[in-house]
Each structure stands twice: as structure tokens, then as C-alpha cells.
Design a protein around this motif. Structure first.
Motif, PDB file in Angstrom:
ATOM      1  N   ILE A   4       0.833  -1.207   0.000  1.00 29.26           N
ATOM      2  CA  ILE A   4       0.000   0.000   0.000  1.00 29.26           C
ATOM      3  C   ILE A   4       0.870   1.261   0.000  1.00 29.26           C
ATOM      4  O   ILE A   4       0.652   2.188  -0.795  1.00 29.26           O
ATOM      5  CB  ILE A   4      -0.943   0.001   1.222  1.00 29.26           C
ATOM      6  CG1 ILE A   4      -2.037  -1.060   1.046  1.00 29.26           C
ATOM      7  CG2 ILE A   4      -1.570   1.375   1.420  1.00 29.26           C
ATOM      8  CD1 ILE A   4      -2.866  -1.298   2.288  1.00 29.26           C
ATOM      9  N   ILE A   5       1.865   1.297   0.882  1.00 33.24           N
ATOM     10  CA  ILE A   5       2.729   2.479   0.975  1.00 33.24           C
ATOM     11  C   ILE A   5       3.523   2.664  -0.316  1.00 33.24           C
ATOM     12  O   ILE A   5       3.687   3.794  -0.804  1.00 33.24           O
ATOM     13  CB  ILE A   5       3.665   2.349   2.199  1.00 33.24           C
ATOM     14  CG1 ILE A   5       2.841   2.437   3.490  1.00 33.24           C
ATOM     15  CG2 ILE A   5       4.730   3.448   2.178  1.00 33.24           C
ATOM     16  CD1 ILE A   5       3.617   2.116   4.743  1.00 33.24           C
ATOM     17  N   ALA A   6       4.006   1.561  -0.897  1.00 35.26           N
ATOM     18  CA  ALA A   6       4.731   1.655  -2.168  1.00 35.26           C
ATOM     19  C   ALA A   6       3.833   2.216  -3.267  1.00 35.26           C
ATOM     20  O   ALA A   6       4.266   3.048  -4.078  1.00 35.26           O
ATOM     21  CB  ALA A   6       5.266   0.276  -2.558  1.00 35.26           C
ATOM     22  N   ALA A   7       2.570   1.776  -3.295  1.00 36.02           N
ATOM     23  CA  ALA A   7       1.629   2.279  -4.297  1.00 36.02           C
ATOM     24  C   ALA A   7       1.320   3.750  -4.080  1.00 36.02           C
ATOM     25  O   ALA A   7       1.215   4.531  -5.043  1.00 36.02           O
ATOM     26  CB  ALA A   7       0.345   1.452  -4.259  1.00 36.02           C
ATOM     27  N   ILE A   8       1.175   4.148  -2.815  1.00 34.21           N
ATOM     28  CA  ILE A   8       0.877   5.553  -2.503  1.00 34.21           C
ATOM     29  C   ILE A   8       2.044   6.453  -2.914  1.00 34.21           C
ATOM     30  O   ILE A   8       1.842   7.551  -3.458  1.00 34.21           O
ATOM     31  CB  ILE A   8       0.561   5.714  -1.005  1.00 34.21           C
ATOM     32  CG1 ILE A   8      -0.791   5.067  -0.681  1.00 34.21           C
ATOM     33  CG2 ILE A   8       0.540   7.193  -0.607  1.00 34.21           C
ATOM     34  CD1 ILE A   8      -1.128   5.050   0.797  1.00 34.21           C
ATOM     35  N   LEU A   9       3.271   6.003  -2.674  1.00 33.45           N
ATOM     36  CA  LEU A   9       4.446   6.811  -3.022  1.00 33.45           C
ATOM     37  C   LEU A   9       4.593   6.991  -4.524  1.00 33.45           C
ATOM     38  O   LEU A   9       5.250   7.944  -4.979  1.00 33.45           O
ATOM     39  CB  LEU A   9       5.705   6.164  -2.442  1.00 33.45           C
ATOM     40  CG  LEU A   9       5.817   6.177  -0.910  1.00 33.45           C
ATOM     41  CD1 LEU A   9       7.065   5.437  -0.452  1.00 33.45           C
ATOM     42  CD2 LEU A   9       5.815   7.613  -0.368  1.00 33.45           C
ATOM     43  N   ARG A  10       3.991   6.089  -5.304  1.00 35.99           N
ATOM     44  CA  ARG A  10       4.069   6.220  -6.772  1.00 35.99           C
ATOM     45  C   ARG A  10       3.041   7.199  -7.333  1.00 35.99           C
ATOM     46  O   ARG A  10       3.104   7.541  -8.512  1.00 35.99           O
ATOM     47  CB  ARG A  10       3.879   4.840  -7.423  1.00 35.99           C
ATOM     48  CG  ARG A  10       5.067   3.904  -7.233  1.00 35.99           C
ATOM     49  CD  ARG A  10       5.000   2.730  -8.211  1.00 35.99           C
ATOM     50  NE  ARG A  10       3.823   1.901  -7.977  1.00 35.99           N
ATOM     51  CZ  ARG A  10       3.812   0.836  -7.187  1.00 35.99           C
ATOM     52  NH1 ARG A  10       4.921   0.482  -6.530  1.00 35.99           N
ATOM     53  NH2 ARG A  10       2.713   0.112  -7.032  1.00 35.99           N
ATOM     54  N   ILE A  11       2.094   7.631  -6.493  1.00 31.44           N
ATOM     55  CA  ILE A  11       1.087   8.608  -6.952  1.00 31.44           C
ATOM     56  C   ILE A  11       1.778   9.965  -7.127  1.00 31.44           C
ATOM     57  O   ILE A  11       2.430  10.463  -6.192  1.00 31.44           O
ATOM     58  CB  ILE A  11      -0.073   8.713  -5.947  1.00 31.44           C
ATOM     59  CG1 ILE A  11      -0.785   7.348  -5.833  1.00 31.44           C
ATOM     60  CG2 ILE A  11      -1.056   9.803  -6.359  1.00 31.44           C
ATOM     61  CD1 ILE A  11      -1.862   7.310  -4.770  1.00 31.44           C
ATOM     62  N   PRO A  12       1.663  10.603  -8.274  1.00 23.84           N
ATOM     63  CA  PRO A  12       2.444  11.824  -8.551  1.00 23.84           C
ATOM     64  C   PRO A  12       2.027  13.041  -7.722  1.00 23.84           C
ATOM     65  O   PRO A  12       2.883  13.830  -7.329  1.00 23.84           O
ATOM     66  CB  PRO A  12       2.212  12.065 -10.054  1.00 23.84           C
ATOM     67  CG  PRO A  12       0.944  11.331 -10.370  1.00 23.84           C
ATOM     68  CD  PRO A  12       0.896  10.160  -9.453  1.00 23.84           C
ATOM     69  N   SER A  13       0.733  13.217  -7.457  1.00 21.80           N
ATOM     70  CA  SER A  13       0.286  14.445  -6.790  1.00 21.80           C
ATOM     71  C   SER A  13       0.177  14.253  -5.276  1.00 21.80           C
ATOM     72  O   SER A  13      -0.145  13.160  -4.785  1.00 21.80           O
ATOM     73  CB  SER A  13      -1.076  14.882  -7.333  1.00 21.80           C
ATOM     74  OG  SER A  13      -2.073  13.945  -6.967  1.00 21.80           O
ATOM     75  N   ASN A  14       0.446  15.344  -4.537  1.00 22.07           N
ATOM     76  CA  ASN A  14       0.320  15.314  -3.076  1.00 22.07           C
ATOM     77  C   ASN A  14      -1.119  15.061  -2.657  1.00 22.07           C
ATOM     78  O   ASN A  14      -1.376  14.331  -1.689  1.00 22.07           O
ATOM     79  CB  ASN A  14       0.810  16.634  -2.469  1.00 22.07           C
ATOM     80  CG  ASN A  14       2.321  16.754  -2.532  1.00 22.07           C
ATOM     81  OD1 ASN A  14       3.030  15.743  -2.512  1.00 22.07           O
ATOM     82  ND2 ASN A  14       2.814  17.985  -2.624  1.00 22.07           N
ATOM     83  N   VAL A  15      -2.066  15.665  -3.372  1.00 26.45           N
ATOM     84  CA  VAL A  15      -3.487  15.488  -3.046  1.00 26.45           C
ATOM     85  C   VAL A  15      -3.890  14.032  -3.213  1.00 26.45           C
ATOM     86  O   VAL A  15      -4.603  13.463  -2.370  1.00 26.45           O
ATOM     87  CB  VAL A  15      -4.363  16.400  -3.934  1.00 26.45           C
ATOM     88  CG1 VAL A  15      -5.849  16.120  -3.681  1.00 26.45           C
ATOM     89  CG2 VAL A  15      -4.049  17.869  -3.667  1.00 26.45           C
ATOM     90  N   GLY A  16      -3.424  13.416  -4.292  1.00 29.51           N
ATOM     91  CA  GLY A  16      -3.728  12.008  -4.535  1.00 29.51           C
ATOM     92  C   GLY A  16      -3.145  11.110  -3.462  1.00 29.51           C
ATOM     93  O   GLY A  16      -3.801  10.160  -3.009  1.00 29.51           O
ATOM     94  N   ARG A  17      -1.905  11.406  -3.045  1.00 34.15           N
ATOM     95  CA  ARG A  17      -1.274  10.610  -1.987  1.00 34.15           C
ATOM     96  C   ARG A  17      -2.014  10.743  -0.666  1.00 34.15           C
ATOM     97  O   ARG A  17      -2.241   9.764   0.042  1.00 34.15           O
ATOM     98  CB  ARG A  17       0.195  11.022  -1.828  1.00 34.15           C
ATOM     99  CG  ARG A  17       1.101  10.492  -2.925  1.00 34.15           C
ATOM    100  CD  ARG A  17       2.560  10.582  -2.516  1.00 34.15           C
ATOM    101  NE  ARG A  17       2.984  11.971  -2.363  1.00 34.15           N
ATOM    102  CZ  ARG A  17       3.534  12.696  -3.323  1.00 34.15           C
ATOM    103  NH1 ARG A  17       3.720  12.150  -4.522  1.00 34.15           N
ATOM    104  NH2 ARG A  17       3.907  13.938  -3.113  1.00 34.15           N
ATOM    105  N   GLN A  18      -2.398  11.979  -0.328  1.00 39.38           N
ATOM    106  CA  GLN A  18      -3.120  12.207   0.925  1.00 39.38           C
ATOM    107  C   GLN A  18      -4.479  11.512   0.915  1.00 39.38           C
ATOM    108  O   GLN A  18      -4.894  10.919   1.922  1.00 39.38           O
ATOM    109  CB  GLN A  18      -3.302  13.714   1.156  1.00 39.38           C
ATOM    110  CG  GLN A  18      -2.010  14.437   1.485  1.00 39.38           C
ATOM    111  CD  GLN A  18      -2.194  15.934   1.591  1.00 39.38           C
ATOM    112  OE1 GLN A  18      -3.302  16.456   1.406  1.00 39.38           O
ATOM    113  NE2 GLN A  18      -1.108  16.650   1.864  1.00 39.38           N
ATOM    114  N   LYS A  19      -5.161  11.567  -0.212  1.00 36.28           N
ATOM    115  CA  LYS A  19      -6.472  10.923  -0.315  1.00 36.28           C
ATOM    116  C   LYS A  19      -6.345   9.408  -0.178  1.00 36.28           C
ATOM    117  O   LYS A  19      -7.144   8.759   0.518  1.00 36.28           O
ATOM    118  CB  LYS A  19      -7.126  11.277  -1.649  1.00 36.28           C
ATOM    119  CG  LYS A  19      -8.534  10.713  -1.804  1.00 36.28           C
ATOM    120  CD  LYS A  19      -9.158  11.151  -3.124  1.00 36.28           C
ATOM    121  CE  LYS A  19     -10.567  10.584  -3.269  1.00 36.28           C
ATOM    122  NZ  LYS A  19     -11.190  10.985  -4.561  1.00 36.28           N
TER     123      LYS A  19
END
Length: 306
Positions: free
Chosen positions: A224-239
Motif C-alpha cells: 500500500i505504501i509503495a503504491a501511494i508513493l508512486r502517486i504523482p500528486s500530493n493530493v492524490g497521496r493524501q487521499k
């Protein structure tokens, strides 16, 4: 209660629970504090269950698991706190042999169920974050029911096997349990016969009902954390992180205290730390679960406002 001949775990003789220490002047304060914790725990978790059942927009797999977790936490705290409250109120710290076995049975069943239920919840969050397009087809209501039913059945099975070992233990001498509830390890320490088989069975089941679910949960969150870190935008990661942050906090609190109790050596200097951590995962974790979910989850907060 403290002295007697050799007898087994079904003897009419009871046990003396040392509890949190014998400080008569603090019994009233401890009773009131424990009573408040128990009432808030029960009311908070029942409120979560009611919200999940009553609110249509909470009829999703994530909240189905949450409702089951809250139900479990209500039973979990009820297996420990009422007996502790009675001892604070009356000063009587004895518990019958049958009462001790019954308390351990329900504690072990519920603790094991929680380990597997937390693992099921981590799998749900893994699918939601790492496989969002396949989530609806993979996490169906049939799968949800199977995961929850499997968690409860495994908890009951493991507890039945471990509890069946207690009547076979032989006790002699002092029957004083250095704990505030009947747990397997303190009871083994009182046994004066051969406990090698009971210790081996407890070790095997300890791996199956604690270590295996923990490793599965850990692997899920690494993904999960690896997938979240691959999200380009900060908003997307926070969501993305907000969908699993509450569950991650509960997992960290539960397993952190659990490993302190059962992994650290049970030496005299660490007994008090072990009891404090036991109090944390048996009493305080069920208390903070509804608080964490209500404070960190927007949908639960909105349902509460209604």
C-alpha cells in the motif's frame, strides 16, 4: 487460595489475581477510571455498529469490517473489565478455576479473531489502493462474509484448543497469578508438572494466530505504501493514505503492545511493563478504536453529525 496441594486446572480451588498491585488507597480511583473506560468503550463501539447498520452510504466492505471490529471490541473489553471492576470495588481478587478458564477462553477467542480481522481489513485496503479497478469484482459481499466468518471461526478454534490444555496442567503451591486477568503464559508459570507439550502447542498456535496475520498485514501495508508513493500528486497521496490511516494506527497500537507482552522475556524487571502493555491492548485499544475512526474518517464524522 494461595496454598494447596497438587491439583489440576478444574480444581474447585481458585486463583489470586495480583492485578495492578495492592494499593488500597487507589482502589476507588482505579474503579472509577476503569468504569469510565468501560462505559466509553461499550457506548463508542456500539455507536459505530449502529451507524454502519443504519447509514446507507456506510454499507461498503470497509465499514462492514469496521462494524465487526467494533462488535468484537465490545465483547473483548467485556471479557476483562467487569471482573477487574468487581475486584476494585470489593477488594476480592480471587477467581474460581472455572471462571479463570472461561475468561481465558473468551479472551483468546476474541484476541485471535481480532488478529485475523485486522489482516482481512488490511487486504481490503490493499485491494482498494493497489487494485482499484478490480476492487468491486474481488471484494464482493460473499468474500467479505467469508473473511469475517473465517476470522471468528479461527478464533474459536484456536481458543478451544488452547483452553483444552488448561485442565491438564497440574498446580501446586501458591496459586497467585501475576496479572490482572487469566492469560495462558502466567498460568503455565504456576504449573508444577511437565508443561513442554502445552508450551509447544501454544508456540505453534501463537505463530498461526499472531505472527502469520501480522506478517500478512505488514506485507499488505508495504504494498500500500509503495503504491501511494508512486502517486504523482500530493493530493492524490493524501487521499489514498486517508483511506487506511485509521486502520494502520489501530494495527500499530495493537501489535506493538502485543509483541511487548509475548516476545520480551518475562523477567521480574519487565513484569510491570508487560502488565501495562497488556492493559493497553486489552483495555485501551478497544477504547481508542471508535475515537480513531470517528476523528480520522470523514464519512463516520458526517454520519455522527446526523
Amino acid at each position: 487460595v494461595e496454598k494447596g496441594g497438587r491439583d489440576n486446572g478444574t480444581s474447585p480451588l481458585g486463583f489470586l489475581l495480583v492485578g495492578m498491585g495492592n494499593v488500597p488507597t487507589a482502589q476507588t480511583a482505579l474503579f472509577l477510571l476503569s468504569l469510565i473506560i468501560y462505559l466509553v468503550t461499550v457506548v463508542g463501539n456500539i455507536l459505530i455498529v449502529v451507524l454502519v447498520v443504519a447509514e446507507q452510504h456506510l454499507h461498503t466492505p470497509m465499514y462492514f469490517f469496521l462494524g465487526n471490529l467494533s462488535s468484537l471490541e465490545t465483547f473483548y473489553s467485556s471479557a476483562i473489565l467487569p471482573r477487574l471492576l468487581a475486584s476494585f470495588l470489593t477488594g476480592d481478587r480471587t477467581i474460581s478455576a472455572h471462571g479463570c478458564v472461561a475468561q481465558f477462553y473468551f479472551f483468546a477467542a476474541l484476541a485471535t479473531t481480532e488478529c485475523y480481522l485486522l489482516a482481512a481489513m488490511s487486504y481490503d485496503r490493499y485491494l482498494a489502493v493497489c487494485q482499484p479497478l478490480l476492487y468491486a469484482s474481488l471484494m464482493t459481499w460473499k468474500v467479505c462474509l467469508q473473511l469475517v466468518a473465517g476470522s471468528w471461526l479461527l478464533g474459536l478454534l484456536v481458543s478451544t484448543v488452547l483452553t483444552s490444555l488448561l485442565p491438564q496442567l497440574q498446580f501446586c503451591g501458591p496459586r497467585t497469578i501475576n496479572h490482572f486477568f487469566c492469560d495462558f503464559t502466567p498460568l503455565l508459570e504456576l504449573a508444577c508438572g511437565d508443561t513442554s507439550m502445552a508450551t509447544l502447542v501454544a508456540f505453534v498456535f501463537g505463530f498461526l494466530d499472531v505472527v502469520f496475520p501480522f506478517l500478512f498485514t505488514l506485507a499488505s501495508y508495504v504494498c500500500i505504501i509503495a503504491a501511494i508513493l508512486r502517486i504523482p500528486s500530493n493530493v492524490g497521496r493524501q487521499k489514498a493514505f486517508s483511506t487506511c490511516s485509521a486502520h494502520l494506527a489501530i494495527v500499530a497500537a495493537f501489535y506493538g503492545s502485543l509483541f511487548v507482552v509475548y516476545v520480551l522475556p518475562r523477567t521480574a524487571p519487565l513484569w510491570q511493563l508487560s502488565k501495562v502493555c497488556s492493559f493497553f491492548y486489552t483495555v485501551l485499544t478497544p477504547l481508542v478504536n471508535p475515537l480513531i475512526y470517528s476523528l480520522r474518517n470523514r464519512e463516520v464524522r458526517e454520519a455522527l453529525r446526523k
